[in-house]
Design a protein around this motif. Structure first.
Motif, PDB file in Angstrom:
ATOM      1  N   MET A   1     -16.250  30.108 110.953  1.00 37.54           N
ATOM      2  CA  MET A   1     -16.042  29.563 112.296  1.00 37.54           C
ATOM      3  C   MET A   1     -16.690  30.471 113.346  1.00 37.54           C
ATOM      4  O   MET A   1     -16.734  31.682 113.194  1.00 37.54           O
ATOM      5  CB  MET A   1     -14.547  29.425 112.590  1.00 37.54           C
ATOM      6  N   MET A   2     -17.193  29.863 114.405  1.00 34.61           N
ATOM      7  CA  MET A   2     -17.838  30.600 115.473  1.00 34.61           C
ATOM      8  C   MET A   2     -16.894  30.696 116.666  1.00 34.61           C
ATOM      9  O   MET A   2     -16.209  29.730 117.005  1.00 34.61           O
ATOM     10  CB  MET A   2     -19.124  29.876 115.884  1.00 34.61           C
ATOM     11  N   ASN A   3     -16.810  31.882 117.283  1.00 41.18           N
ATOM     12  CA  ASN A   3     -16.020  32.034 118.500  1.00 41.18           C
ATOM     13  C   ASN A   3     -16.724  32.999 119.437  1.00 41.18           C
ATOM     14  O   ASN A   3     -17.764  33.566 119.107  1.00 41.18           O
ATOM     15  CB  ASN A   3     -14.587  32.493 118.193  1.00 41.18           C
ATOM     16  N   TYR A   4     -16.145  33.195 120.623  1.00 38.76           N
ATOM     17  CA  TYR A   4     -16.827  33.941 121.670  1.00 38.76           C
ATOM     18  C   TYR A   4     -16.942  35.440 121.397  1.00 38.76           C
ATOM     19  O   TYR A   4     -17.635  36.139 122.129  1.00 38.76           O
ATOM     20  CB  TYR A   4     -16.108  33.735 123.005  1.00 38.76           C
ATOM     21  N   TYR A  41     -19.833  22.099 115.919  1.00 38.46           N
ATOM     22  CA  TYR A  41     -19.850  21.861 114.481  1.00 38.46           C
ATOM     23  C   TYR A  41     -19.452  23.109 113.707  1.00 38.46           C
ATOM     24  O   TYR A  41     -18.710  23.036 112.711  1.00 38.46           O
ATOM     25  CB  TYR A  41     -21.244  21.399 114.053  1.00 38.46           C
ATOM     26  N   PHE A  42     -19.909  24.270 114.158  1.00 38.63           N
ATOM     27  CA  PHE A  42     -19.608  25.510 113.440  1.00 38.63           C
ATOM     28  C   PHE A  42     -18.314  26.172 113.932  1.00 38.63           C
ATOM     29  O   PHE A  42     -17.993  27.273 113.504  1.00 38.63           O
ATOM     30  CB  PHE A  42     -20.778  26.483 113.560  1.00 38.63           C
ATOM     31  N   LEU A  50     -14.705  16.499 114.080  1.00 37.44           N
ATOM     32  CA  LEU A  50     -15.908  16.103 114.798  1.00 37.44           C
ATOM     33  C   LEU A  50     -15.928  14.597 115.020  1.00 37.44           C
ATOM     34  O   LEU A  50     -16.333  14.123 116.097  1.00 37.44           O
ATOM     35  CB  LEU A  50     -17.144  16.552 114.025  1.00 37.44           C
ATOM     36  N   VAL A  51     -15.485  13.842 114.038  1.00 38.39           N
ATOM     37  CA  VAL A  51     -15.448  12.380 114.156  1.00 38.39           C
ATOM     38  C   VAL A  51     -14.492  11.963 115.273  1.00 38.39           C
ATOM     39  O   VAL A  51     -14.824  11.108 116.112  1.00 38.39           O
ATOM     40  CB  VAL A  51     -15.026  11.742 112.815  1.00 38.39           C
ATOM     41  N   ILE A 118      -6.281  17.973 114.364  1.00 36.51           N
ATOM     42  CA  ILE A 118      -6.436  18.277 115.782  1.00 36.51           C
ATOM     43  C   ILE A 118      -7.850  18.807 116.045  1.00 36.51           C
ATOM     44  O   ILE A 118      -8.216  19.879 115.555  1.00 36.51           O
ATOM     45  CB  ILE A 118      -5.398  19.325 116.243  1.00 36.51           C
ATOM     46  N   PRO A 119      -8.662  18.089 116.819  1.00 33.34           N
ATOM     47  CA  PRO A 119      -9.992  18.609 117.163  1.00 33.34           C
ATOM     48  C   PRO A 119      -9.893  19.884 118.003  1.00 33.34           C
ATOM     49  O   PRO A 119      -8.953  20.059 118.782  1.00 33.34           O
ATOM     50  CB  PRO A 119     -10.612  17.462 117.982  1.00 33.34           C
ATOM     51  N   VAL A 120     -10.848  20.763 117.859  1.00 36.58           N
ATOM     52  CA  VAL A 120     -10.885  21.984 118.650  1.00 36.58           C
ATOM     53  C   VAL A 120     -11.040  21.627 120.123  1.00 36.58           C
ATOM     54  O   VAL A 120     -11.864  20.780 120.487  1.00 36.58           O
ATOM     55  CB  VAL A 120     -12.046  22.881 118.193  1.00 36.58           C
TER      56      VAL A 120
END
Length: 487
Positions: A1-4, A41-42, A50-51, A118-120
């Motif tokens: 997962m990508m974060n800040y 996406y990442f 995403l859907v 739950i979407p981000v």
């Protein structure tokens, strides 16, 4: 997962910034759209997120066009309102469904919660969509007819995770016009990112060590331990959330885009009412414009005003989490404001008796201290595992006496040794110093930009090295997710 705060995010950011400024102005918004899609996406961990996110964007886009079309037609207002409500419900159904069912199952019937996908960023982009559709209905804005531009407005990657919650009119021109490279804005963006890392690693993550120790072992640590943990949690939550927003603003400024401020030194507030004008400003304004005012606002007398205030904070509480503790936390803030309004005359008499005239420094300092204590008590409920636990922890402040922990090094046995606590204390003092300057209208970023290149980069490198050595990386702690990402 990508974060800040991940290495991969900054590799992605460097590449995206390079492509953004290489392409012609008219195509630069497409770079932001592609980058936002890549980032989202990442960031997710299940494809279905995403859907669901894409469906919310598509449904709200179509209803925006429909509401705009019906705005000029001679339909009965009731039908237009029905279309608006239908659009909102369908667009943000994942938010309504997850919050309502989780609260009903977990708090009312005490059953296992439904395993929602739950979407981000759900809680943040859902409020964007509600504001967008409502503003079209009210005639404040026109709908965006380009579906890809609308998708960029909702998914713009610097604010999708934790806000701030932008209005369409705030970002419309900034996102789609394309910006030329501006060295001043670019350097201010880098400064904001560095400051965000300072807040995260030098304060928030350090404070979390003591906070987690006390709150996760609340039966062992009572009395003054709770006070220490409550105060540190107040600063942990503030600096953690502020760091994410600051990094978001810095990243946006790299592309010439300015996001609104989400905080204005909330712990300088002299009342809980003022606190909510300074804390999570985009959410406070959203609650005011789309909950409080539609309910009637201040109209209809004092009782109606108080009812609307309580309902607004109920919504705020449930938005943060579907449990009794968040609902109670919201009611506490509503109750604080009602109590403050009802006792205004009594407070003035007390201040007069204590010889604290309006505008005096002593009065302001006293009001700030009282407000901070009230806010911290509510944060204890907010952070506790449950409402029952939170109430017990607050009660122990008055029933369990252990003042000696401040003098016998007990604090240094809560996860941070003396040296680490000193670094945390000095970092809080630096935050206080910068905040006081900003309250007086002095912005240090402007001073940095005016310095020659060697001086600027020497300061930047010293700051980065200091954060790396003295921050949580230096003491071997893992980088935490941002707290508000959980809401």
């Amino acid at each position: 997962m990508m974060n800040y705060v991940s290495f991969g995010f900054y590799v992605f950011l460097i590449l995206l910034t390079a492509v953004y400024y290489i392409l012609p102005l008219n195509f630069r918004w497409l770079v932001l759209l592609a980058g936002s899609g890549f980032f989202y996406y990442f960031t997710i961990y299940r494809r279905m997120q995403l859907v669901i996110f894409a469906m919310s964007i598509g449904i709200s886009y179509l209803f925006g066009i429909l509401i705009q079309h019906l705005r000029t037609r001679q339909w009965k207002p009731g039908w237009k309102q029905l279309i608006l409500i239908t659009g909102i419900v369908l667009s943000v159904f994942p938010l309504f469904g997850s919050k309502c069912t989780d609260f009903f199952l977990g708090c009312i019937v005490h059953k296992q919660k439904f395993p929602w996908i739950i979407p981000v960023g759900l809680s943040f982009y859902s409020l964007q969509i509600i504001a967008y559709l409502t503003d079209i209905y009210k005639g404040r804005i026109d709908c965006q007819r380009n579906p890809f531009k609308y998708a960029l407005f909702i998914s713009f990657f610097p604010h999708i995770i934790q806000g701030p919650i932008p209005r369409y009119q705030q970002l419309e021109k900034q996102l789609f016009c394309g910006h030329r490279y501006d060295s001043d804005k670019f350097m201010k963006g880098i400064q904001l990112i560095i400051w965000g890392f300072f807040l995260k690693y030098m304060i928030a993550n350090k404070a979390s060590v003591i906070v987690d120790t006390v709150f996760n072992n609340h039966m062992t640590y009572q009395g003054l331990y709770v006070a220490v943990a409550g105060v540190l949690y107040s600063f942990q939550l503030y600096t953690d959330f502020l760091s994410c927003v600051t990094i978001s603003q810095g990243v946006s400024q790299l592309f010439g885009i300015c996001l609104t401020d989400n905080f204005n030194h909330p712990y300088f507030s002299v009342s809980v009412k003022e606190f909510w004008r300074r804390w999570h400003i985009s959410l406070s304004h959203w609650l005011r414009d789309y909950i409080y005012i539609p309910l009637g606002g201040n109209r209809g007398g004092r009782l109606c005003k108080y009812r609307n205030l309580v309902l607004t904070f109920v919504v705020s509480g449930i938005w943060h989490g579907a449990s009794w503790k968040f609902l109670f936390w919201g009611l506490m803030h509503g109750g604080y404001q009602i109590a403050g309004d009802l006792t205004h005359d009594l407070q003035e008499k007390i201040y007069g008796f204590l010889q604290m005239p309006p505008g005096s420094r002593l009065r302001r300092l006293f009001q700030q201290l009282v407000t901070f204590c009230l806010i911290t008590a509510a944060w204890i409920i907010f952070r506790a595992d449950s409402l029952k636990t939170g109430i017990k922890m607050i009660r122990s402040l008055f029933t369990f006496r252990n003042p000696w922990i401040l003098f016998d090094n007990s604090i240094f046995r809560l996860g941070l040794n003396q040296k680490e606590c000193e670094v945390l204390g000095l970092s809080l003092l630096l935050l206080l110093f910068v905040s006081i300057l900003q309250e007086r209208g002095i912005v240090l970023r402007n001073w940095f930009v005016r310095q020659c290149l060697p001086v600027r980069w020497s300061i930047y490198l010293c700051a980065v090295c200091g954060i790396w050595v003295l921050g949580t990386y230096g003491f071997g702690f893992d980088a935490n997710d941002f707290i508000y990402g959980g809401f």
